[in-house]
Each structure stands twice: as structure tokens, then as C-alpha cells.
Design a protein around this motif. Sequence first.
Motif, PDB file in Angstrom:
ATOM      1  N   GLN A  25      60.678  65.933   8.483  1.00 10.99           N
ATOM      2  CA  GLN A  25      60.560  66.862   8.591  1.00 10.99           C
ATOM      3  C   GLN A  25      58.574  67.062   7.645  1.00 10.99           C
ATOM      4  N   LYS A  47      66.723  71.153  18.482  1.00 11.75           N
ATOM      5  CA  LYS A  47      66.310  72.749  18.749  1.00 11.75           C
ATOM      6  C   LYS A  47      65.616  72.960  17.878  1.00 11.75           C
ATOM      7  N   ASP A  48      65.223  71.924  16.960  1.00 13.48           N
ATOM      8  CA  ASP A  48      63.550  72.952  15.702  1.00 13.48           C
ATOM      9  C   ASP A  48      62.590  71.834  16.166  1.00 13.48           C
ATOM     10  N   ARG A  51      61.964  68.479  17.631  1.00 12.66           N
ATOM     11  CA  ARG A  51      62.031  67.644  16.897  1.00 12.66           C
ATOM     12  C   ARG A  51      61.621  66.779  17.682  1.00 12.66           C
TER      13      ARG A  51
END
Lengths: 315, 315
Positions: free
Chosen positions: B17, B41-42, B44
Motif C-alpha cells: 500500500q 478486493k482492496d 491491488r
Amino acid sequence: MNVAVIGLGLIGGSLLQALEAAGHAVTGYDADPATRELAEKDGRNVAGSVAEAAAGAEIVALAVPLPVLPGVIAELAGYDGLITDVTSVKGPVRALGIRRFVGGHPMAGKETSGYAAADPALFDGCAWVLCLEPGETDLDDWLTAAALFTALGARVVPATAAEHDRAVAEISHVPHLLAAALARRLVGNPLAAALGAGSFRDGTRVAGTRAELIAAMCGGNATATREVLTAVIDDLRQRLDELSAADPVEALIPALREAGDARRAWPPKPGAAAEEPAGAEELLALGRAGGWVTAVSESRVTVRTMRPESDRITP
Amino acid sequence: MNVAVIGLGLIGGSLLQALEAAGHAVTGYDADPATRELAEKDGRNVAGSVAEAAAGAEIVALAVPLPVLPGVIAELAGYDGLITDVTSVKGPVRALGIRRFVGGHPMAGKETSGYAAADPALFDGCAWVLCLEPGETDLDDWLTAAALFTALGARVVPATAAEHDRAVAEISHVPHLLAAALARRLVGNPLAAALGAGSFRDGTRVAGTRAELIAAMCGGNATATREVLTAVIDDLRQRLDELSAADPVEALIPALREAGDARRAWPPKPGAAAEEPAGAEELLALGRAGGWVTAVSESRVTVRTMRPESDRITP
């Protein structure tokens, strides 16, 4: 009761104020004229000498440093009532052979010191060890002191002087020496200083205490501190052996697990209140079980007590 | 840069991140399908294998536990770029003989773990050791890694693997063993548990960490931990001797004073920023002096550095 408090620093000053707030007639004395003046201006009864303060007292509380105790005792030659103290080591005080003596140690403190820092609420909820030597301490005197201090909100813990000195070596004096040993690793070691974080900060916090204070605590309790430090060194040497094992990770786990379990169970949770016989052996057993006295009954045949939850007998 | 992060737990996830936030093209991979799904889902980039993640990468960061490292290295057989890692012990990783390797250890952590706990700000202000072995580490590779991590706000500390392992034994691994030794004094000792207060609480705090974690840290760094623990035991035995002196209080003071001075000077205050040559020996000297790199210059001939205030040469 008529109470005299000799020495009006943080502990003595707080005790004078707390006892007065609890309705007792208290007279204070301090060897330092400026401190006496401070207490007088604060509206307290202040005597001009130890003997004058003790005149008419039913109990005299000595809140002076250990080296000063013998001199104060000599000034109390004409006093035949109960005497207690607040010094943080009990074996050496017991060795002074003070007549009608119940040694005490309120485990209370603040960052500040002196009468100006005194606080009548200082003892509320604090552990206050009161020494009880089988065949030596008068049980009625012990109960008088216990009644006085439990009424200030203190948790009165019965223990022998030897038990007290050993316990404080384990929970305070040796921890200070370990913190110092860790802090000394920084000397000439700026790389380590740059990398230190939370575990180093907490493990060394008390090493920043004034060296004279740590030395006085540990040196004043040398026998017990030596015994406990020897046990800790022996324990650490077992870790050294485990680090040399074929599988050091596996070898280290059992002792670390025992330590973790003990730490997570601390501080012990208070269990249920109870009424127990006020006998010397029963009281010492209570202290050894981690319990304390919360009040002394009118009849003095029983005490109200609290034991840690882990000690409770479950059906 | 094109970066691959292998292992998406707290450190790997935070690194992915943080690097993305810094404008890099980052691909992540984790052996656990549920973690891969979480990262996807984030939003990435998540690859289906180690090799796929590394394809096209200029640097691969391994954020997997030490026992898993050899397997991951085997999967990187087709990759010939720079490799770094984040494991907390550096000697055993160096011993794996990874090609084009710059070992790293970000001294960052949280109480929580896993990708769900990842935080792109985790490395802001943290010390990040980057290993530099004279005659072994490629200086240009080292500067590439240093540029990447200083840009995330980390204080990049140059050190050899041996220096790193020794320093973390001093500031973390041995402190954990000392905390455990103190906590073990509570076993069968309810009186001490009832009297324990601030010095005991702080001195034993990290003993409550999971035994398996402490054992893995100390056992994984067994050689350095043993050396430092031996030195600490020797130091504590000197305290034992002093406690047996005619005047233990006086005898204890010098060592306690040294400890107190060292502790009060910690943590070191950052001094003035400077520009220094980016040579291997200069960088290692900077780390040994408690300093760190804050940025790598465009030309890579110099680094911007910060040294602790106490190390500054005053006129």
C-alpha cells in the motif's frame, strides 16, 4: 484516637492529613523547621519535639528515613504506647528491637516529595504491609494499626518482615537492577540506541530513577535482593542453555509460557469479601495467599478480608 | 519502479500500500488464497504465483516468515533482479546466499496482524535497517533499496547483518527474556503479586507476549541473544558482589548512575541533517554512530543523513 506522626514528608504529611480527615486527633512533628511551619500554616497541630508530639498519643507513626529511626526512637524513651513506621524495608527496622512495635510499609508514592506534595487520599486503595511476627508482635496492637489504616482505604497485608523484604525484592528492587543492566547496554552503543523501541523503553523505564534512591532501596534490603537476584540469574542461565539447544525455539517455549501465564494473570482480581478469624497464623496465611484485610470488626475477633479471585475455592 | 511484494501480512500488505501510494507499480502475492482475495478486493494488483509477481519487477520484497524464505527463493529461480526482505533476524538470511540481496528489517509493528491490519503509513518515521556487507553487497543495489524506503518516511539504518542481530538482541530479544524472568517470580508467590506496582508492571509488560513469538525471535537469533544475555548476566553478578560489600549502597551507585545517565539520554535526539558520501564504509560508520539515511541523492554519490545530537561535533 490520639495519633502522633513524626516526619512530615510526602508519606508522613499525607498520613497526618488522612488521619485528621478520618476524625482522629493528630499531632505532627518534623526535624525541619520549614516543614513544621508549612504544616502549621496548613492548620495542623505541630509539636516542637518528638517527645512533645508523642505526649498523650496512643499510637506514634514514624515516617522518617531508616538512618534517622534510631535517633527518633531514643527521643521516644518516655513513651510506652504503640509504635509503627512506614520505611520500605522491614528486617533492619525489626532488628532495632523497638518496644510495642508494628512495622508498616504503605506501598504508595508519587513523583513528587515533601509536605507540599502531601495528599490525604494517597493511601486509598494502596497495599499497606503490616508486619506480624509470631510470638513477638502483640496481636491487639496489630489490629489497632490495621483498623486505623484500613479506615483510610488501605489494603492491609499481613506478612513477616522477612516475607515483606523478599516480596519487595521480587517486585521492585530486582526489577530496578534488571532495568539498569539493560540500560547499560546502551553505553558506547549508538546503533542499539537508534533501534530501541517499546520493549526497551518499558524494560528500562525505572533505570532513569536517581541512582542514590535505587542503591538505597537495594542496598538497604541487601540480603533479600541478593537472594532474589541469584534466583533470577539462575533462571536466565537456563535460558542460555536453551539458546544452545539443537532447537532453541522449542527449548525456550515452556519457561516463556509459564512467564506469560503468570504475567497475564497479574494484577490478580479481587475475589469475594469474607469474614475471617483475627488470629496471627490466619492473618499470615491470608497475606501469603495474596489477600488483605479491609476492616477490623468491633469485637476484634474477626477481620473482613479480600482474597484474589484465583485463590478462591471453586466447587 | 516495478516492485513485487511477496507475503501480504501486516508488513507486506502495508509495504504494498505504501509503495503504491508513493507512485510505484506494485504487484503482490500471498500463499493464502483468502489473503490474495482480500488484497484484490482492496483494488491491488495480485499475482497467482511468486514467479508471476516477480515477472517484470526491478525489486522483489520478501515479507514472509524466515522458515518460508528458502521455498520462495526457489520459486524466484527465473528472476535476476534485486531482492530485499523484512525478516527480523539477518544473519540466517544472509547465510541463504541469495543473489543480488539487500537484507532489510523495518522496525515497525502493531498489536494486530494480517492484511486487514495493513497501513500505508506504518513505516513513516520507523527505523529500517538495510544490511550492507563490505565486499558482498552491491552498493548501487543498496542505494536503490534505500531510496525506495526513505521515500516512505523510513529512517534507513546501514549495518552489517551481525551488527543488526547484536543490536536487536540488546534492545528487544534479551529485554523479553528479562521480563519473562521477572514474571516467573510470581509463580507460587501470591504475596508478591499482591504487592507489585509500577516497576513490576513495566519491567514485565512484554512477558505477556505469546511464548511462541518470543521463542521464535530469541531462538532465531540464538547466537547474538546468547552473547548479549551472557554480558547481562555478568553485569548482574557484579551487582551481586556489590550487594555483598561492606557498604552495599555506596558500592551499587557507580553502575546505577551509568545506567541512569544512559537511560535519560535515550531516545537520542536527532541532530542536524547533513549530506555525506555514499560509500559503504561511510554508511556503516553512520549506522554505528546511531545515524541514518533520510534520502538518496539523484547522483547516488551522496546520501542525506541525520545523526543523533550527542554525536554532533561541537566547535
